[in-house]
Design a protein around this motif. Structure first.
Motif, mmCIF file in Angstrom:
data_model
loop_
_atom_site.group_PDB
_atom_site.id
_atom_site.type_symbol
_atom_site.label_atom_id
_atom_site.label_comp_id
_atom_site.label_asym_id
_atom_site.label_seq_id
_atom_site.Cartn_x
_atom_site.Cartn_y
_atom_site.Cartn_z
ATOM 1 N N LYS A 23 36.309 39.066 45.057
ATOM 2 C CA LYS A 23 37.747 38.927 45.278
ATOM 3 C C LYS A 23 38.331 38.219 44.071
ATOM 4 O O LYS A 23 37.685 37.353 43.466
ATOM 5 N N ILE A 24 39.547 38.574 43.721
ATOM 6 C CA ILE A 24 40.248 37.875 42.644
ATOM 7 C C ILE A 24 41.590 37.410 43.184
ATOM 8 O O ILE A 24 42.223 38.117 43.987
ATOM 9 N N GLY A 25 42.003 36.215 42.802
ATOM 10 C CA GLY A 25 43.236 35.691 43.372
ATOM 11 C C GLY A 25 43.883 34.633 42.508
ATOM 12 O O GLY A 25 43.466 34.364 41.369
ATOM 13 N N ASN A 52 45.988 30.694 42.969
ATOM 14 C CA ASN A 52 46.389 29.557 43.802
ATOM 15 C C ASN A 52 47.408 28.695 43.070
ATOM 16 O O ASN A 52 47.332 28.528 41.842
ATOM 17 N N GLN A 95 41.370 32.539 40.875
ATOM 18 C CA GLN A 95 40.303 32.432 41.854
ATOM 19 C C GLN A 95 39.411 33.674 41.738
ATOM 20 O O GLN A 95 39.880 34.798 41.954
ATOM 21 N N TYR A 110 36.061 35.029 43.390
ATOM 22 C CA TYR A 110 35.083 34.832 44.458
ATOM 23 C C TYR A 110 33.960 35.867 44.339
ATOM 24 O O TYR A 110 34.209 37.033 44.021
ATOM 25 N N GLN A 153 36.937 28.994 38.927
ATOM 26 C CA GLN A 153 38.349 28.623 39.003
ATOM 27 C C GLN A 153 38.876 28.102 37.663
ATOM 28 O O GLN A 153 38.882 26.889 37.428
ATOM 29 N N SER A 179 41.779 30.593 56.102
ATOM 30 C CA SER A 179 42.132 31.891 55.531
ATOM 31 C C SER A 179 42.627 32.845 56.616
ATOM 32 O O SER A 179 42.143 32.826 57.747
ATOM 33 N N GLY A 216 47.271 29.969 48.352
ATOM 34 C CA GLY A 216 46.771 31.022 47.493
ATOM 35 C C GLY A 216 46.700 32.373 48.164
ATOM 36 O O GLY A 216 46.782 32.500 49.395
ATOM 37 N N SER A 240 44.396 36.187 47.539
ATOM 38 C CA SER A 240 43.367 36.899 46.799
ATOM 39 C C SER A 240 43.263 38.324 47.310
ATOM 40 O O SER A 240 43.757 38.659 48.392
ATOM 41 N N TYR A 241 42.604 39.159 46.514
ATOM 42 C CA TYR A 241 42.504 40.587 46.821
ATOM 43 C C TYR A 241 41.070 41.030 46.665
ATOM 44 O O TYR A 241 40.425 40.766 45.644
#
Length: 204
Positions: A28-30, A32, A54, A56, A72, A162, A199, A201-202
């Protein structure tokens, strides 16, 4: 230094993107945004806001828990002021000049690369709770009575909640943060702050 850091982060993002094509659900990329302030004390003030990428990666999923690692990159914008000028002791060279200089409000920029480990507990298909610990190297651009300019570390302990919506995940994350340089430089009293992060994320 900033150009090298940006190039390194771009290279890292590219590698993660390529890996994500092979392991579709692991990454996942995000992004925050957070803000905070020091724990109440009589010696100094420190308020901050920050922005984090972010990244993950899910290491393992079990029935009741999920284990993730987190990269991060962060930029932190702080405001610091010495309140108790007796913190600068008379045995220090030029202590009167330092007292006058350090008691003025200062802007502090911090550039951080935190590496974290996260344990997530699903509550339902939509909601989850997690605990996160992270540590990473940091560069600070401003000398204060508590921290030398230059290299340091940022340590963060957080809990989070989340909410998932399709491939998106929305986070609410209270945290505590400690910054110091582990004795690499002269001044190492550091800062302790309480923070809130929001935050999104996708899943790749």
């Amino acid at each position: 230094m900033n150009r090298k850091l940006l190039l390194a982060l771009l290279f890292l993002f590219t590698l993660l993107k390529l890996s994500a094509q092979e392991k579709n659900n692991a990454f996942k990329i995000g992004f925050n945004f957070g803000f905070g302030s020091e724990f109440n004390n009589r010696n100094y003030t420190f308020t901050n806001h920050f922005y984090k990428m972010q990244l993950y990666y899910t290491l393992k999923e079990k029935k009741n828990f999920q284990y993730e690692i987190l990269v991060q990159p962060e930029v932190n914008f702080g405001k610091h002021q010495l309140l108790n000028f007796y913190f600068v002791q008379p045995f220090e060279p030029d202590y009167l000049e330092k007292r006058e200089r350090f008691t003025k409000l200062k802007t502090v920029h911090e550039y951080v690369l935190n590496l974290g480990f996260l344990i997530r507990k699903p509550i339902s298909k939509t909601f989850s709770f997690y605990v996160l610990g992270s540590i990473g190297p940091m560069i600070t651009d401003t000398e204060t009575e508590r921290m030398s300019e230059g290299f340091a570390f940022a340590d963060v302990l957080a809990v989070g909640f989340s909410i998932k919506a399709d491939r998106f995940q929305f986070d609410f994350r209270p945290s505590v943060r400690h910054v110091s340089n582990a004795g690499f430089n002269d001044k190492n009293a550091g800062y302790n702050t309480k923070n809130i992060e929001l935050g999104v994320s996708y899943g790749l």
